[in-house]
Design an enzyme around this catalytic site. Structure first.
Site, PDB file in Angstrom:
ATOM      1  N   ILE A 299      -8.279  -2.047  17.988  1.00 47.32           N
ATOM      2  CA  ILE A 299      -7.085  -2.814  18.343  1.00 47.32           C
ATOM      3  C   ILE A 299      -6.485  -2.288  19.645  1.00 47.32           C
ATOM      4  O   ILE A 299      -6.154  -3.062  20.554  1.00 47.32           O
ATOM      5  CB  ILE A 299      -6.027  -2.748  17.226  1.00 47.32           C
ATOM      6  CG1 ILE A 299      -6.569  -3.400  15.949  1.00 47.32           C
ATOM      7  CG2 ILE A 299      -4.732  -3.428  17.659  1.00 47.32           C
ATOM      8  CD1 ILE A 299      -6.812  -4.873  16.055  1.00 47.32           C
ATOM      9  N   SER A 412       1.517  -2.982  12.537  1.00 56.31           N
ATOM     10  CA  SER A 412       1.606  -2.768  11.103  1.00 56.31           C
ATOM     11  C   SER A 412       0.522  -3.577  10.378  1.00 56.31           C
ATOM     12  O   SER A 412      -0.407  -4.086  11.012  1.00 56.31           O
ATOM     13  CB  SER A 412       2.997  -3.125  10.579  1.00 56.31           C
ATOM     14  OG  SER A 412       3.164  -2.681   9.250  1.00 56.31           O
ATOM     15  N   LYS A 415      -0.833  -4.605   4.249  1.00 55.27           N
ATOM     16  CA  LYS A 415      -0.861  -3.625   3.147  1.00 55.27           C
ATOM     17  C   LYS A 415       0.468  -2.894   2.987  1.00 55.27           C
ATOM     18  O   LYS A 415       0.671  -2.179   1.999  1.00 55.27           O
ATOM     19  CB  LYS A 415      -2.005  -2.624   3.375  1.00 55.27           C
ATOM     20  CG  LYS A 415      -3.385  -3.270   3.256  1.00 55.27           C
ATOM     21  CD  LYS A 415      -4.487  -2.296   3.589  1.00 55.27           C
ATOM     22  CE  LYS A 415      -5.857  -2.938   3.357  1.00 55.27           C
ATOM     23  NZ  LYS A 415      -6.112  -4.123   4.204  1.00 55.27           N
ATOM     24  N   LEU A 454     -11.419  -8.886  11.961  1.00 54.26           N
ATOM     25  CA  LEU A 454     -12.873  -8.996  11.945  1.00 54.26           C
ATOM     26  C   LEU A 454     -13.497  -8.128  13.024  1.00 54.26           C
ATOM     27  O   LEU A 454     -13.137  -8.219  14.188  1.00 54.26           O
ATOM     28  CB  LEU A 454     -13.286 -10.454  12.176  1.00 54.26           C
ATOM     29  CG  LEU A 454     -12.970 -11.422  11.043  1.00 54.26           C
ATOM     30  CD1 LEU A 454     -13.191 -12.843  11.507  1.00 54.26           C
ATOM     31  CD2 LEU A 454     -13.818 -11.128   9.829  1.00 54.26           C
TER      32      LEU A 454
END
Length: 615
Positions: A299, A412, A415, A454
């Site tokens: 990310i 964030s 979860k 993904l």
């Protein structure tokens, strides 16, 4: 060498054809009489100028690229080229004759022009026709590689171009034999000789009757939902599946073989990508000093790629793992040689090092992506999850507040909502930190919450791919487990957009469409890899892991939901704002962090009332 020989051969043929055109023109104009008194002066002029006229036309043909084309792929474009070139060449002949004060009857020029098109075009298109004949089964007898039979889905421009590309590339050994389209008006029609035989619900039947080996989805303007449904129909066959990229990927609007790719799991999301306001993003990133923590991760690295395109004054990539940081550094400097880039090897746990970095560089925008995220690993190592996700976030957030950063964006996860594992609980505490510090700070603190990404490090897709490549089994924890999914670029666009929309305290949530069953994901990925689930690759149910939910949520009930100007992005309102209370609780947590895991988790239950321990 071969190309030059072909060019020389065509020039020799053209010299013969040019003069043959003149002779036939004389024959037609003078009704076969080459010896009469009327024709004799013209024949004499022709003989005197035969070399000049031939060379003039050959030079014009050369300038117009008649000897550069691959004529075995000739099409309507090449026909137009022959007509235009013949017109210019014969206009050149007229000009030459006028300048040299010589002449032919006007009909000779017209007839020569028409005959040039017929003769020169005929030779070129005979090459194309000969190639087509040679590809028939009779002439192909004895070829080693069998021709793949291809079904094209989409009877539009993209489909037509794909059929043409298949015809133009012998090395693919592929032949389009059927077209599928949902438009009933196209049923029974033909495109480049290939018939339209039915709609998407006839895919399986036609694939069997036509012995299809490969299916190419050629509808680049279609939405993700339609693509997903079509792929699901195709998965009922045993055909290899490929796709023409979306229209946003085909910048020039052209389709070539190299653009056609395998259908990937991303095509099955059933949801169109999030659209972002590039002008708004540009305004807050351009000419700013931007810090990305965890910038070497999947990310974080994508964040850096996208930020680099908005011309920041300086980009700071902070990561504890130097190999990842080194890789993204080399990539960015190669693609953006003018980028002012600094790589900072550091841990967000080290408050002193964070102080040093913020004091030196004074970042204006902070994207906090550094975190431990693997649920089962963190369940067994709660101390490390807390040190990194909780106190690491606190360190970076406090430095952003102290040194006057304009915006702070926390990465964030879904979860964090009603967590059942320590990783989710620590990310919820991280959200509480930025929501509460936002009240006392001029810095705009926000969080972005999304589901599984993904292809990110440790995600389920790379694991499934590896298991499939090894022959299976593919492991699924529970047949009813569902998850929300998005692509890495899509997730990062949301993060960047959230920074542009931030006013402080929000949790941005993406409308991620319908959740996907992990077992269905596994089956689809097996099929996309060319195998049949259970028959070729086994699926093994292993049982839920510690802290794992059957399904994930994106919002807590008390947060509410507010729409934004972006139809796929929503805002959850702050629900925790007491920073002083949180700091006191964090100090207690710091004191017990070295104690046993049960005590740590019990205190996390106190801090995060929605945390439901499962281990």
């Amino acid at each position: 060498m071969k190309k030059k020989m072909i060019g020389a051969f065509l020039i020799a043929i053209d010299i013969i054809l040019i003069n043959l055109a003149f002779l036939i023109a004389f024959y037609i104009r003078f009704e076969g009489d080459f010896t009469g008194k009327v024709v004799a002066p013209y024949i004499a002029v022709y003989k005197e100028n035969i070399f000049s006229l031939s060379m003039l036309k050959i030079i014009i043909f050369y300038v117009f690229g008649m000897y550069k084309n691959l004529w075995k792929y000739a099409s309507i474009e090449e026909l137009f080229q022959i007509v235009l070139t013949s017109f210019v060449a014969n206009a050149g002949v007229v000009s030459y004759m006028v300048i040299s004060q010589q002449s032919f009857p006007r009909s000779i020029y017209i007839l020569a022009f028409i005959l040039d098109i017929v003769l020169i075009g005929g030779v070129r298109f005979s090459i194309r026709a000969t190639r087509g004949i040679s590809e028939t089964s009779f002439f192909s007898f004895g070829k080693k590689k069998e021709t793949k039979r291809v079904m094209i889905i989409g009877a539009g421009q993209a489909g037509a171009l794909v059929i043409k590309e298949l015809k133009n590339h012998d090395n693919l050994h592929s032949k389009a034999v059927a077209i599928i389209d949902d438009d009933d008006s196209k049923l029974g029609s033909r495109i480049n000789g290939v018939p339209v035989l039915g709609d998407r619900y006839h895919i399986k039947k036609i694939a069997e009757s036509k012995r299809i080996d490969e299916i190419i989805i050629a509808i680049p303007s279609s939405n993700k939902k339609d693509i997903r449904e079509i792929v699901e129909e195709c998965s009922k066959t045993k055909c290899k599946l490929k796709i023409v990229p979306g229209i946003f990927e085909l910048i020039d609007g052209k389709v070539t073989i190299k653009e056609i790719r395998d259908v990937d799991i991303e095509d099955l999301l059933g949801r169109d990508p999030v659209k972002v306001d590039l002008d708004e993003i540009s305004d807050y990133l351009e000419s700013k000093t931007v810090l990305v923590t965890g910038g070497g991760g999947s990310i974080g690295a994508e964040l850096c790629r996208q930020i680099a395109g908005f011309k920041p004054k300086r980009l700071l990539i902070l990561d504890i793992y130097e190999n990842n940081a080194y890789d993204i550094q080399n990539e960015l400097l190669r693609k953006h040689p003018q980028l002012n880039l600094d790589i900072l090897i550091a841990s967000v746990r080290d408050k002193g090092r964070m102080e040093e970095i913020f004091k030196q560089y004074l970042p204006e925008i902070v994207f906090h992506a550094a975190a431990h995220k693997h649920v089962p690993l963190m369940e067994n190592n709660p101390q490390e999850a807390i040190k990194n996700n909780v106190f690491g976030t606190k360190n970076v957030a406090e430095c952003a507040h102290k040194y006057g950063a304009k915006r702070f964006v926390l990465i964030s996860t879904d979860k964090a909502v009603n967590p059942t594992n320590i990783m989710g609980a620590t990310k919820r505490v991280a959200e509480m930190i930025i929501q509460s510090i936002n009240i006392i700070s001029k810095t705009e603190f926000v969080a972005v919450r999304f589901g599984n990404v993904l292809g990110s490090n440790g995600s389920v897709i790379p694991l499934f791919r590896k298991q499939i490549s090894e022959g299976g089994p593919v492991t699924v924890t529970h047949p009813e487990v569902t998850r929300y999914f998005m692509t890495i670029p899509e997730a990062v666009q949301l993060v960047v957009q959230a920074g542009a929309m931030a006013k402080g305290g929000e949790i941005f949530v993406l409308d991620m469409g319908e959740p996907v069953k992990i077992i269905d994901l596994a089956k689809n990925l097996i099929r996309l890899s060319g195998f049949e689930p259970e028959a070729d690759i086994q699926i093994k149910i292993t049982g839920l892991r510690p802290g794992e939910k059957l399904y994930e949520e994106l919002l807590m009930e008390e947060e509410g939901l507010e729409a934004t100007k972006h139809e796929k992005i929503f805002i959850g309102k702050p629900v925790f704002t007491d920073f002083k209370l949180l700091v006191r609780e964090l100090e207690i947590l710091r004191d017990i962090i070295g104690d046993n895991r049960d005590e740590i988790k019990e205190y996390m239950v106190k801090m995060v009332p929605t945390y439901k321990r499962t281990s």
